[in-house]
Every structure is written in C-alpha cells, then in structure tokens.
Enzyme design. Sequence first.
Site, PDB file in Angstrom:
ATOM      1  N   ASP A   8      45.485  36.051  32.113  1.00 35.76           N
ATOM      2  CA  ASP A   8      46.685  35.233  32.058  1.00 35.76           C
ATOM      3  C   ASP A   8      46.358  33.963  31.280  1.00 35.76           C
ATOM      4  O   ASP A   8      45.254  33.816  30.722  1.00 35.76           O
ATOM      5  CB  ASP A   8      47.241  34.963  33.461  1.00 35.76           C
ATOM      6  CG  ASP A   8      46.360  34.050  34.304  1.00 35.76           C
ATOM      7  OD1 ASP A   8      45.307  33.562  33.826  1.00 35.76           O
ATOM      8  OD2 ASP A   8      46.730  33.821  35.477  1.00 35.76           O
ATOM      9  N   CYS A  65      41.932  35.955  35.744  1.00 38.85           N
ATOM     10  CA  CYS A  65      43.031  35.007  35.972  1.00 38.85           C
ATOM     11  C   CYS A  65      42.401  33.773  36.607  1.00 38.85           C
ATOM     12  O   CYS A  65      41.186  33.581  36.485  1.00 38.85           O
ATOM     13  CB  CYS A  65      44.151  35.627  36.817  1.00 38.85           C
ATOM     14  SG  CYS A  65      43.751  36.036  38.525  1.00 38.85           S
ATOM     15  N   THR A  67      41.768  33.037  39.801  1.00 36.07           N
ATOM     16  CA  THR A  67      40.788  33.424  40.829  1.00 36.07           C
ATOM     17  C   THR A  67      40.263  34.841  40.665  1.00 36.07           C
ATOM     18  O   THR A  67      39.262  35.202  41.272  1.00 36.07           O
ATOM     19  CB  THR A  67      41.400  33.338  42.238  1.00 36.07           C
ATOM     20  OG1 THR A  67      42.487  34.280  42.320  1.00 36.07           O
ATOM     21  CG2 THR A  67      41.880  31.941  42.556  1.00 36.07           C
ATOM     22  N   HIS A  98      28.298  51.739  44.030  1.00 36.62           N
ATOM     23  CA  HIS A  98      28.805  52.389  45.246  1.00 36.62           C
ATOM     24  C   HIS A  98      30.292  52.717  45.202  1.00 36.62           C
ATOM     25  O   HIS A  98      30.719  53.673  45.846  1.00 36.62           O
ATOM     26  CB  HIS A  98      28.539  51.506  46.462  1.00 36.62           C
ATOM     27  CG  HIS A  98      27.105  51.474  46.859  1.00 36.62           C
ATOM     28  ND1 HIS A  98      26.680  50.774  47.961  1.00 36.62           N
ATOM     29  CD2 HIS A  98      25.997  52.024  46.303  1.00 36.62           C
ATOM     30  CE1 HIS A  98      25.361  50.909  48.076  1.00 36.62           C
ATOM     31  NE2 HIS A  98      24.923  51.650  47.072  1.00 36.62           N
ATOM     32  N   HIS A 133      28.495  58.105  48.560  1.00 35.91           N
ATOM     33  CA  HIS A 133      29.561  57.187  48.150  1.00 35.91           C
ATOM     34  C   HIS A 133      30.796  57.937  47.652  1.00 35.91           C
ATOM     35  O   HIS A 133      31.910  57.428  47.774  1.00 35.91           O
ATOM     36  CB  HIS A 133      29.047  56.211  47.093  1.00 35.91           C
ATOM     37  CG  HIS A 133      27.836  55.476  47.544  1.00 35.91           C
ATOM     38  ND1 HIS A 133      27.869  54.551  48.566  1.00 35.91           N
ATOM     39  CD2 HIS A 133      26.548  55.558  47.142  1.00 35.91           C
ATOM     40  CE1 HIS A 133      26.649  54.085  48.770  1.00 35.91           C
ATOM     41  NE2 HIS A 133      25.832  54.684  47.917  1.00 35.91           N
TER      42      HIS A 133
END
Length: 149
Positions: A8, A65, A67, A98, A133
């Site tokens: 963004d 972005c 965060t 994983h 996994h």
Amino acid sequence: MRIGIGNDHTAVELKDIITEHLTAAGFEVVDFGAKAGERCDYPVPGRDVAEAIVSGEVEKGVLICGTGIGISLAANKVPGIRAAVCSEPYSAKMAALHNNAQIIAFGARVVGSEMAKMIVDSFFETEFEGGRHQNRLDIISEIEEKYSR
C-alpha cells in the site's frame, strides 16, 4: 522464480528496496503495489498477489503494508493461500519450512530495510519440509473448504 510484490502507500519505499534486493539475487519481481504518490487500500494488492499465485502468474509473494497484518488478511481470503506475517527471519524460515507459506508479509512501520532483507532471504532460501507438516496443511485446507461453501 517469479515473485509478486504488493504494497500500500505506506510501504512504497520499502517495496522498492526489497524489489531491488530480490532482483539482485536473481528473482524476477512482478509489481502489484502502489507507486510513489499513489494511495492504495491494502486489501487490493494483497488480493492481487494471492490471485497471481493461484493462477500461476507468479510462484510466491511478498506483501508490505504498515504492519503486514491487513494485507496478509486480504491475501489469506483467497482459497489455497497461506500468507504469514513475520517481523524477523526465524518466523519467515518456519513459515516456509513447516507451513509451506506462499507469501511473506511484514510491516514498513515495524521492520527496517535491513531486517526486511533478512526476512525475505530466510523465506526464499527455505524449502517446505513436508512429512508431518503436510498433514497439518491438509487440516487447514479442510477447514478452508468447509467454510468456503
């Protein structure tokens, strides 16, 4: 490997740094993000990179972005996508090892450029381990399928 990158407006500068870093490492980078001076709502590039992975246009993705959270939430709404928010290299490695994540996300307001480079390096240097996994990913896929009807 073709990598989609999306961001963004808060992450234009970091996107440019990471694009240059990945290109220097030999990756082909396809830009789905905001450019300098553009405003952009983070769900749009999150969705666009995820859809490009599902369609086969790119193999993996990087999302940035403020965060890393919002843009990864949008990407994770695309069926089959596993986007992981990581603020350090160990989590990025484990997301690939994983969780077979196809997308790594981080925040331009959370990590600096050198940490972001270490995060993407760790992510792209790590292969999915499979084995036990895979069963866990199958369970995640079952949950996704159940609620996408």
